[in-house]
Design a protein around this motif. Structure first.
Motif, PDB file in Angstrom:
ATOM      1  N   GLU A 568       0.800  -1.323  -0.059  1.00  0.00           N
ATOM      2  CA  GLU A 568      -0.092   0.095   0.021  1.00  0.00           C
ATOM      3  C   GLU A 568       0.788   1.293  -0.041  1.00  0.00           C
ATOM      4  OE1 GLU A 568      -3.364   2.033   2.614  1.00  0.00           O
ATOM      5  OE2 GLU A 568      -2.911   0.124   3.069  1.00  0.00           O
ATOM      6  N   VAL A 569       2.049   1.285   0.819  1.00  0.00           N
ATOM      7  CA  VAL A 569       2.698   2.356   0.754  1.00  0.00           C
ATOM      8  C   VAL A 569       4.153   2.333  -0.173  1.00  0.00           C
ATOM      9  CG1 VAL A 569       2.156   3.045   3.197  1.00  0.00           C
ATOM     10  CG2 VAL A 569       3.931   1.421   2.801  1.00  0.00           C
ATOM     11  N   GLY A 570       4.040   1.195  -0.967  1.00  0.00           N
ATOM     12  CA  GLY A 570       5.248   1.139  -1.704  1.00  0.00           C
ATOM     13  C   GLY A 570       6.403   0.984  -1.487  1.00  0.00           C
ATOM     14  N   LEU A 571       6.751  -0.063  -0.374  1.00  0.00           N
ATOM     15  CA  LEU A 571       8.059  -0.248   0.185  1.00  0.00           C
ATOM     16  C   LEU A 571       8.432  -1.951  -0.089  1.00  0.00           C
ATOM     17  CD1 LEU A 571       7.414   1.068   3.772  1.00  0.00           C
ATOM     18  CD2 LEU A 571       9.227   2.021   2.018  1.00  0.00           C
ATOM     19  N   PRO A 572       9.573  -2.325  -0.166  1.00  0.00           N
ATOM     20  CA  PRO A 572       9.725  -3.604  -0.197  1.00  0.00           C
ATOM     21  C   PRO A 572       9.112  -4.658   0.606  1.00  0.00           C
ATOM     22  CG  PRO A 572      11.886  -2.120  -0.226  1.00  0.00           C
ATOM     23  CD  PRO A 572      10.815  -1.287   0.272  1.00  0.00           C
ATOM     24  N   PRO A 573       8.869  -5.767  -0.050  1.00  0.00           N
ATOM     25  CA  PRO A 573       9.413  -6.486  -1.136  1.00  0.00           C
ATOM     26  C   PRO A 573       8.214  -6.235  -2.270  1.00  0.00           C
ATOM     27  CG  PRO A 573       8.294  -8.054   0.227  1.00  0.00           C
ATOM     28  CD  PRO A 573       8.246  -6.766   0.980  1.00  0.00           C
ATOM     29  N   ALA A 574       7.266  -5.243  -2.096  1.00  0.00           N
ATOM     30  CA  ALA A 574       6.403  -4.940  -3.089  1.00  0.00           C
ATOM     31  C   ALA A 574       6.853  -4.148  -4.283  1.00  0.00           C
ATOM     32  CB  ALA A 574       5.141  -4.198  -2.398  1.00  0.00           C
ATOM     33  N   THR A 575       8.130  -3.306  -3.786  1.00  0.00           N
ATOM     34  CA  THR A 575       8.812  -2.404  -4.974  1.00  0.00           C
ATOM     35  C   THR A 575      10.202  -2.785  -4.404  1.00  0.00           C
ATOM     36  OG1 THR A 575       9.026  -0.727  -3.269  1.00  0.00           O
ATOM     37  CG2 THR A 575       7.059  -0.684  -4.808  1.00  0.00           C
ATOM     38  N   ALA A 600      10.833   5.611 -11.826  1.00  0.00           N
ATOM     39  CA  ALA A 600      11.377   5.653 -10.880  1.00  0.00           C
ATOM     40  C   ALA A 600      10.893   7.038  -9.983  1.00  0.00           C
ATOM     41  CB  ALA A 600      12.724   5.848 -11.286  1.00  0.00           C
ATOM     42  N   GLU A 601      10.851   6.839  -8.820  1.00  0.00           N
ATOM     43  CA  GLU A 601      10.642   7.660  -8.074  1.00  0.00           C
ATOM     44  C   GLU A 601      11.812   8.119  -6.845  1.00  0.00           C
ATOM     45  OE1 GLU A 601       7.073   9.022  -4.962  1.00  0.00           O
ATOM     46  OE2 GLU A 601       7.385   6.994  -5.593  1.00  0.00           O
ATOM     47  N   LEU A 628      16.533   8.006  -1.468  1.00  0.00           N
ATOM     48  CA  LEU A 628      16.000   6.676  -1.900  1.00  0.00           C
ATOM     49  C   LEU A 628      15.541   6.892  -3.441  1.00  0.00           C
ATOM     50  CD1 LEU A 628      14.195   6.145   1.603  1.00  0.00           C
ATOM     51  CD2 LEU A 628      16.259   5.135   0.713  1.00  0.00           C
ATOM     52  N   VAL A 629      15.854   5.836  -4.085  1.00  0.00           N
ATOM     53  CA  VAL A 629      15.019   5.601  -5.465  1.00  0.00           C
ATOM     54  C   VAL A 629      14.107   4.256  -5.561  1.00  0.00           C
ATOM     55  CG1 VAL A 629      15.666   5.487  -8.026  1.00  0.00           C
ATOM     56  CG2 VAL A 629      17.217   6.747  -6.333  1.00  0.00           C
ATOM     57  N   ARG A 630      12.841   4.576  -5.753  1.00  0.00           N
ATOM     58  CA  ARG A 630      11.843   3.495  -5.751  1.00  0.00           C
ATOM     59  C   ARG A 630      11.419   3.325  -7.251  1.00  0.00           C
ATOM     60  NH1 ARG A 630       7.501   4.507  -1.550  1.00  0.00           N
ATOM     61  NH2 ARG A 630       6.684   6.118  -3.101  1.00  0.00           N
ATOM     62  N   VAL A 631      11.403   1.850  -7.501  1.00  0.00           N
ATOM     63  CA  VAL A 631      10.869   1.629  -8.773  1.00  0.00           C
ATOM     64  C   VAL A 631       9.814   0.341  -8.597  1.00  0.00           C
ATOM     65  CG1 VAL A 631      12.810   2.131 -10.113  1.00  0.00           C
ATOM     66  CG2 VAL A 631      12.790   0.098  -9.159  1.00  0.00           C
TER      67      VAL A 631
END
Length: 669
Positions: A568-575, A600-601, A628-631
């Motif tokens: 829901e909040v976009g944190l590993p392991p979902a991303t 990428a965010e 932090l870089v999120r994909v």
């Protein structure tokens, strides 16, 4: 490259060796071609160690392949020396090294240092010890029938099929025996086994169980505690195909097991399975990469479950191995949650002394009266590991390094900094000037003192720090232990008391709830079942979801909720998320050089998390920040490749300090 042109003659067949020098800088993480002297041609085979001249200095290297041609324009240098004809870098391990470097945006040289131990010449020159042919006796796998899908998993191992599972061990389960049974079945099918566990104690337990089922000469234990000679001797026995079952800590995940048929992982949530050296791989991810590459069976097991393991099940990559609710209830102890009530303390002086509710004390007294040991889990070791001002409640910190101050012993002359070790003979609060102090956290040794007063006449045993107790006999005793080093009790504990839950649940960490449940369940699994009178008392509010998961003994539901929350909040392991640590200018330059994938965010900058090590090569007074870089989940390899290319560019330019790149670190902030 140029080399000395003496009377050397190049090898007649495939005169070019393509080698990978063991260089530390990212922009030199590539192969180089060298001429092979005719006298070294027989030994210069792919996978051997070599020495080459690079910019005038002699460096270590690995021969990757032999060629008849080269794409290098200019004169080639000569291969200086073949260190040993032993092929230590196998094809499978080389593929794994390449995949790990790509997954974690690292260099192959760094991964190779983790995968291949340093050479010990004396050991290597000794002739191999002859090993007699062996047969595996029939293995009793009836205990796996308690788990839904357990019998089918064992059957798949017997047929050498690539079954993958996440195993939820029952409370009280002797997990070393179950893993040893799976290993013996796999060896019986003619395949090799690799088992990775968190620490030396787990290695010893699993090794003892394995040699009961597989010939001792075919079982090898690898761990950091072995000396260089012994570790290399055992590693060579794996390389040469003598060992069929390899058991070890995180670095053993790269062991060159021949014809690998099963990869086992126990307690994948333990922090010790995360490598603290670049490129910071996690042993679970490396093990799963290996199982995928070799198309072999794999199993992740534990009393609790991580969100990453649950993601393997949800994706369909692995199956669930769980027992029915009825079976779980039959094996689990009775778990009660108790609030630390001041009213209860007023009614019972012993409860006030031991910092325990009366009900918990009664459970402990009942177990002691039945001549059974009682386990008390305390989150912190030491005497009083954290102090604050008694007047304004400000945390007591060192005047030299701002580290937390602690009281090492009851009769200590003064408080001591936990970071720099300086002693503070007289403490005065920097905020209000008061010289009165109070305990913020009580350690295991102080708890042992308090319990000794609460249970007069009972033996008190402490396990933690440098004084770890392996096991305790079945007699009345109070065992005070920190998480992870609880002694095994013969016949199980009569009761367990889980203290200071706020110290675990209150941490500012993404994995605080997951890790707390894992520690609680590991301790509770040592307690006798409800039918045998086993009781676990956790001092915490029962409404907390983690406490509810313990009461219901539902690690799968807790892992599901954790995974849903992170999705829901976009944190590993979902991303996938990359943490870039360095001085702000260097981090900005790296991001500018990186062609980040679509979607990428970039988040941050934020302060480096408390307790995180500073990146190497940065001055002690320099400001270090984290970006932090999120994909999305399917963009992890693309993100790692982009950051790897940017690191190469920045390394070649030498115009900024190095930036530490970590993919999916355990502790984000």
């Amino acid at each position: 490259m140029t080399g000395t042109t003496t009377a050397r003659h190049a090898a007649e067949h495939e005169p070019i060796a393509r080698v990978l020098p063991m260089l530390t800088v990212p922009h030199l993480d590539r192969e180089f071609d060298y001429l092979v002297p005719a006298e070294q041609s027989d030994d210069a085979q792919p996978g051997v160690r070599a020495k080459v001249r690079f910019h005038g200095r002699l460096v270590d290297a690995f021969v990757l392949e032999r060629r008849s041609d080269t794409d290098h324009v200019g004169k080639l240098g000569w291969l200086d020396k073949i260190v040993s004809p032993e092929c230590v870098l196998t094809h499978d391990v080389r593929r794994l090294v390449d995949a790990v470097a790509a997954r974690y945006a690292g260099t192959r040289a760094d991964v190779l240092r983790l995968a291949v131990p340093p050479r010990h010449a004396t050991v290597e020159k000794k002739p191999p010890v002859p090993v007699e042919p062996f047969t595996v006796a029939p293995v009793d796998t009836a205990a796996w029938a308690a788990y839904s899908g357990g019998a089918q998993f064992v059957s798949a191992l017997q047929d050498a099929r690539a079954a993958r599972a996440v195993w939820q061990a029952l409370p009280g389960e002797t997990w070393p025996h179950r893993l040893a049974e799976a290993a013996a079945v796999t060896v019986g099918a003619g395949r090799g086994v690799l088992a990775v566990v968190p620490d030396q104690r787990d290695v010893d337990l699993l090794h003892a169980a394995a040699i009961e089922r597989v010939d001792a000469g075919r079982v090898v234990a690898l761990s950091a505690g072995l000396g260089p000679a012994e570790r290399y001797r055992r590693w060579l026995s794996v390389l040469r195909g003598q060992a069929r079952v390899v058991i070890g800590t995180r670095s053993a995940v790269f062991a060159p097991v021949a014809d690998l048929g099963l990869v086992l992982m126990w307690d994948d949530g333990d922090d010790s399975l995360a490598e603290p050296r670049a490129p910071y791989p996690h042993a679970r991810e490396v093990a799963m990469l290996r199982a995928h590459q070799l198309r072999c069976a794999a199993m992740v097991g534990g009393y609790a479950r991580t969100a990453e393991a649950q993601a393997l099940v949800r994706s369909g990559w692995a199956h669930d191995l769980t027992a029915t609710r009825q079976t779980v209830r039959a094996h689990a102890p009775r778990v009660i949650a108790l609030e630390d009530s001041a009213y209860a303390h007023e009614r019972d002086a012993a409860a006030r002394t031991a910092r325990l509710p009366t009900v918990a004390l009664d459970a402990a007294r009942s177990a002691l009266a039945a001549n059974m040991p009682v386990l008390v889990q305390v989150p912190r070791r030491g005497y009083v590991p954290a102090l604050s001002c008694a007047k304004c409640r400000a945390v007591a910190r060192c005047r030299h390094c701002t580290g937390p101050l602690s009281l090492p012993a009851r009769d200590a002359p003064g408080v001591v900094c936990r970071w720099c070790g300086r002693e503070e003979p007289s403490m005065r609060c920097a905020r209000c000037g008061s010289d009165a102090i109070r305990a913020v956290v009580v350690g295991a040794r102080r708890t042992a003192e308090e319990l000794g007063r609460a249970f007069p006449g009972a033996q008190v045993i402490t396990s933690g720090g440098d004084d770890v107790v392996a096991s305790v006999p079945q007699r009345a005793a109070v065992v005070v232990a920190t998480p992870g080093v609880e002694p095994v009790a013969d016949g199980g504990y009569g009761a367990a008391l889980l203290l200071d839950s706020w110290a675990l649940l209150g941490r500012q960490d993404l994995r605080a709830a997951e890790d707390t449940l894992r520690r609680w369940m590991a301790a509770s699994a040592m307690v006798r079942s409800r039918a045998d009178g086993g009781v676990v008392a956790v001092v915490a509010e029962s409404a907390i979801p983690t406490v509810q998961a313990l009461i219901r003994w539902d690690p799968v539901g807790h892992a599901e909720a954790e995974l849903d929350g992170r999705t829901e909040v976009g944190l590993p392991p979902a991303t996938h998320m990359a943490a870039l640590d360095g001085v702000p200018a260097a981090v900005d330059a790296l991001l500018h050089a990186a062609a980040l994938p679509d979607g990428a965010e970039v988040l941050g900058p934020v302060d480096l998390p408390v307790g995180a090590r500073r990146p190497a090569g940065i001055a002690g007074d320099a400001t270090v920040s984290r970006m932090l870089v999120r994909v999305p989940r399917d963009g992890g390899l693309e993100l790692a490749a982009a950051l790897r290319r940017a690191t190469v560019v920045q390394s070649a330019r030498h115009d900024h300090e190095p930036v530490r790149v970590q993919i999916d670190p355990l502790h984000i902030g």
